[in-house]
Design a protein around this motif. Structure first.
Motif, mmCIF file in Angstrom:
data_model
loop_
_atom_site.group_PDB
_atom_site.id
_atom_site.type_symbol
_atom_site.label_atom_id
_atom_site.label_comp_id
_atom_site.label_asym_id
_atom_site.label_seq_id
_atom_site.Cartn_x
_atom_site.Cartn_y
_atom_site.Cartn_z
ATOM 1 N N UNK A 398 0.833 -1.207 0.000
ATOM 2 C CA UNK A 398 0.000 0.000 0.000
ATOM 3 C C UNK A 398 0.870 1.260 0.000
ATOM 4 N N UNK A 399 2.149 1.109 0.095
ATOM 5 C CA UNK A 399 3.075 2.217 -0.147
ATOM 6 C C UNK A 399 4.394 1.605 -0.555
ATOM 7 N N UNK A 400 4.866 1.994 -1.723
ATOM 8 C CA UNK A 400 6.130 1.429 -2.215
ATOM 9 C C UNK A 400 7.280 1.917 -1.343
ATOM 10 N N UNK A 401 8.274 1.076 -1.228
ATOM 11 C CA UNK A 401 9.500 1.511 -0.555
ATOM 12 C C UNK A 401 10.033 2.727 -1.296
ATOM 13 N N UNK A 402 10.496 3.721 -0.560
ATOM 14 C CA UNK A 402 11.043 4.891 -1.238
ATOM 15 C C UNK A 402 12.365 4.544 -1.924
ATOM 16 N N UNK A 403 12.620 5.277 -3.006
ATOM 17 C CA UNK A 403 13.877 5.091 -3.736
ATOM 18 C C UNK A 403 14.818 6.232 -3.375
ATOM 19 N N UNK A 404 16.088 6.120 -3.780
ATOM 20 C CA UNK A 404 17.027 7.218 -3.495
ATOM 21 C C UNK A 404 16.534 8.528 -4.109
ATOM 22 N N UNK A 405 15.873 8.432 -5.272
ATOM 23 C CA UNK A 405 15.382 9.653 -5.932
ATOM 24 C C UNK A 405 14.393 10.397 -5.027
ATOM 25 N N UNK A 406 13.656 9.634 -4.192
ATOM 26 C CA UNK A 406 12.704 10.295 -3.278
ATOM 27 C C UNK A 406 13.431 11.133 -2.228
ATOM 28 N N UNK A 407 14.679 10.775 -1.952
ATOM 29 C CA UNK A 407 15.435 11.509 -0.929
ATOM 30 C C UNK A 407 15.746 12.938 -1.382
ATOM 31 N N UNK A 408 15.866 13.122 -2.675
ATOM 32 C CA UNK A 408 16.342 14.425 -3.173
ATOM 33 C C UNK A 408 15.259 15.170 -3.955
ATOM 34 N N UNK A 409 14.035 14.588 -3.959
ATOM 35 C CA UNK A 409 12.950 15.224 -4.720
ATOM 36 C C UNK A 409 12.748 16.652 -4.230
ATOM 37 N N UNK A 410 12.745 17.599 -5.141
ATOM 38 C CA UNK A 410 12.539 18.998 -4.772
ATOM 39 C C UNK A 410 13.826 19.761 -4.501
ATOM 40 N N UNK A 411 14.925 19.064 -4.321
ATOM 41 C CA UNK A 411 16.185 19.793 -4.081
ATOM 42 C C UNK A 411 16.682 20.394 -5.388
ATOM 43 N N UNK A 412 17.193 21.632 -5.308
ATOM 44 C CA UNK A 412 17.667 22.288 -6.522
ATOM 45 C C UNK A 412 18.997 22.958 -6.271
ATOM 46 N N UNK A 413 19.848 22.927 -7.265
ATOM 47 C CA UNK A 413 21.136 23.613 -7.160
ATOM 48 C C UNK A 413 20.992 25.018 -7.743
ATOM 49 N N UNK A 414 21.353 26.053 -6.980
ATOM 50 C CA UNK A 414 21.328 27.408 -7.535
ATOM 51 C C UNK A 414 22.278 27.489 -8.739
ATOM 52 N N UNK A 415 21.839 28.190 -9.804
ATOM 53 C CA UNK A 415 22.653 28.290 -11.024
ATOM 54 C C UNK A 415 24.022 28.899 -10.753
ATOM 55 N N UNK A 416 24.015 29.903 -9.847
ATOM 56 C CA UNK A 416 25.249 30.679 -9.666
ATOM 57 C C UNK A 416 26.009 30.263 -8.410
ATOM 58 N N UNK A 417 25.855 29.003 -8.024
ATOM 59 C CA UNK A 417 26.542 28.525 -6.819
ATOM 60 C C UNK A 417 28.051 28.541 -7.048
ATOM 61 N N UNK A 418 28.793 29.255 -6.197
ATOM 62 C CA UNK A 418 30.243 29.377 -6.415
ATOM 63 C C UNK A 418 30.942 28.075 -6.058
#
Ligand code: LLP
Length: 418
Positions: A398-418
């Protein structure tokens, strides 16, 4: 009563061996028994048939869609505490006319969302919240039904983190403050006062605190009615405890009968918000031993789950039974059952006597259906476990085991990250 039993030495959920689920779905994994859920709901509901009542299952205990659907199919309403819970409730087709909204921190968007859905009632926890609901409702020219949650100052004699009905707690409104609030709610242009609410704590193992709270609330109801204020609903919250170890909580039947006997003459609909008593013993957490380790004189069984998936032992020093899924013979040993998390507080059991364990053994952590998965996190970047519902001789993921991709869903790298 639950449907996790040994057949020929192997622990089953209903007719399905837990070892089969571990082999096919993997470990760790939450496993729930549909027959146990249905039975618990029925045992709670039956003695209430004699009075006008509503059971609003407190979905914070376990909010998986399939569990909600099963209970909705039995006629349950829902107790929600957030916009997210309302979203889950509506997604599975809950009737808004059977939804009560508790909690001390309702935001404006959450109030709007609940007004959109036209839920039964807001259980109001402060004057500021009452003012906010009135303002939001007025802006939309809608009327919000409200009950005031009173804090009856009763000691539920439970763990301090889950006691809510004492005067020092953040929950509810003390009796002196509450009295004028009822009048204010009744007079407000866009509020309809419909009742009185209370909830004194969780895992309560005696009847007396419930009956003491009821007596105080009934006095409030009488006072309100004497002033001509309406009280259609009397919400007694949740809190009934379950046996994890050697506790002897009142049977739901006894609890309900005592309350019904004392409330028959009240002429209002009784609302109950049970959580743990419905789902607690209907679920287990299945885990596999990874290593056996000895440090000085201590012995550890290191398993593939821990405080990230079941935080109750770490947070409340909760005792939960642990048993091997397959027969293990030999002289019992005393071990700490611990998880992989980098915290000394990461344990499921301390100094527990268990048969001699080996790497690869499967264990069932019992009584994990309530506040197990719903409090699980991804701490240390472990995906959250799968959830399985057993119904007779069949099981469903009734709920699939989460995958590694679920750990980072929504995370974003700023374009101008030094
Ligand atoms: N109604 C309200 C307003 C609540 O705050 C709660 C639980 C319930 C009903 C349901 O209570 P129950 O019947 O499940 O005892 N995480 C803790 C328990 C926290 C309970 C929070 N409120 C634990 O694992 O023991």
């Amino acid at each position: 009563m639950h449907h996790f039993d040994f057949h020929e030495g192997s622990l089953h959920c209903e007719q399905v061996p837990l070892s089969q689920i571990a082999a096919e779905v993997g470990s760790p994994c939450y496993v729930y028994s549909a027959a146990t859920l249905r039975r618990h709901y029925r045992v709670f509901a039956e003695p209430l048939a004699a009075v006008s009542h509503m059971i609003c299952y407190s979905m914070k205990a376990n909010s998986n869609a399939a569990i909600l659907k099963l209970l909705l199919n039995m006629g349950s309403g829902l107790d929600i505490v957030s916009g997210g819970e309302l979203y889950r409730a509506l997604r599975v087709g809950a009737d808004p006319a059977k939804i009560v909204f508790s909690g001390v921190g309702k935001t404006v968007p959450e109030i709007e969302q609940a007004l959109d859905a036209n839920i039964l009632v807001f259980n109001v926890e402060s004057e500021a919240e009452l003012d906010r609901i009135q303002a939001v409702a007025a802006a939309r020219d809608q009327v919000a039904r409200v009950s005031i949650r009173v804090n009856p100052d009763i000691d539920p004699r439970t763990h301090p983190y889950i006691a809510t009905g004492l005067y020092e707690s953040k929950f509810g409104v003390d009796l002196d403050t509450a009295r004028p609030l009822f009048g204010k709610a009744h007079a407000a242009s866009h509020l309809e006062l419909v009742g009185v609410d209370c909830h004194i704590g969780s895992q309560i193992t005696e009847l007396a605190p419930f009956l003491d709270a009821l007596e105080r609330i009934q006095q409030v109801v009488q006072e309100l009615r004497a002033q001509g204020l309406p009280v259609r609903y009397l919400d007694l919250g949740g809190g009934l405890g379950i046996p994890y170890n050697n506790e002897t909580p009142p049977h739901p039947d006894e609890y309900a009968r005592e309350i019904v006997a004392r409330s028959r003459a009240m002429d209002c609909t009784l609302v109950f918000e049970p959580g743990r008593v419905i789902v607690g013993n209907a679920g287990i957490l299945l885990t596999q031993v990874q290593y056996i380790k000895s440090n000085y004189k201590k012995r550890f069984a290191i398993v593939d789950t821990g405080m990230h998936h079941l935080i109750r032992p770490a947070l409340y020093q909760a005792w939960q039974q642990i048993q091997p899924v397959l027969p293990r013979t030999g002289e019992a040993e005393v071990v700490d059952v611990v998880g992989p998390i980098c915290e000394s507080g990461d344990f499921l059991a301390l100094a527990r006597e268990l048969p001699p364990l080996q790497a690869g053994d499967l264990l069932a952590v019992m009584g994990a259906g309530a506040y197990g998965f719903s409090m699980a996190s991804q701490y240390n970047s472990y995906p959250r476990p799968a959830e399985v519902l057993v119904d007779g001789d069949r099981y469903h993921v009734i709920r699939a085991r989460e995958a590694y991709a679920d750990l980072v869903r929504g995370e974003q790298l700023p374009d101008d990250l030094a």
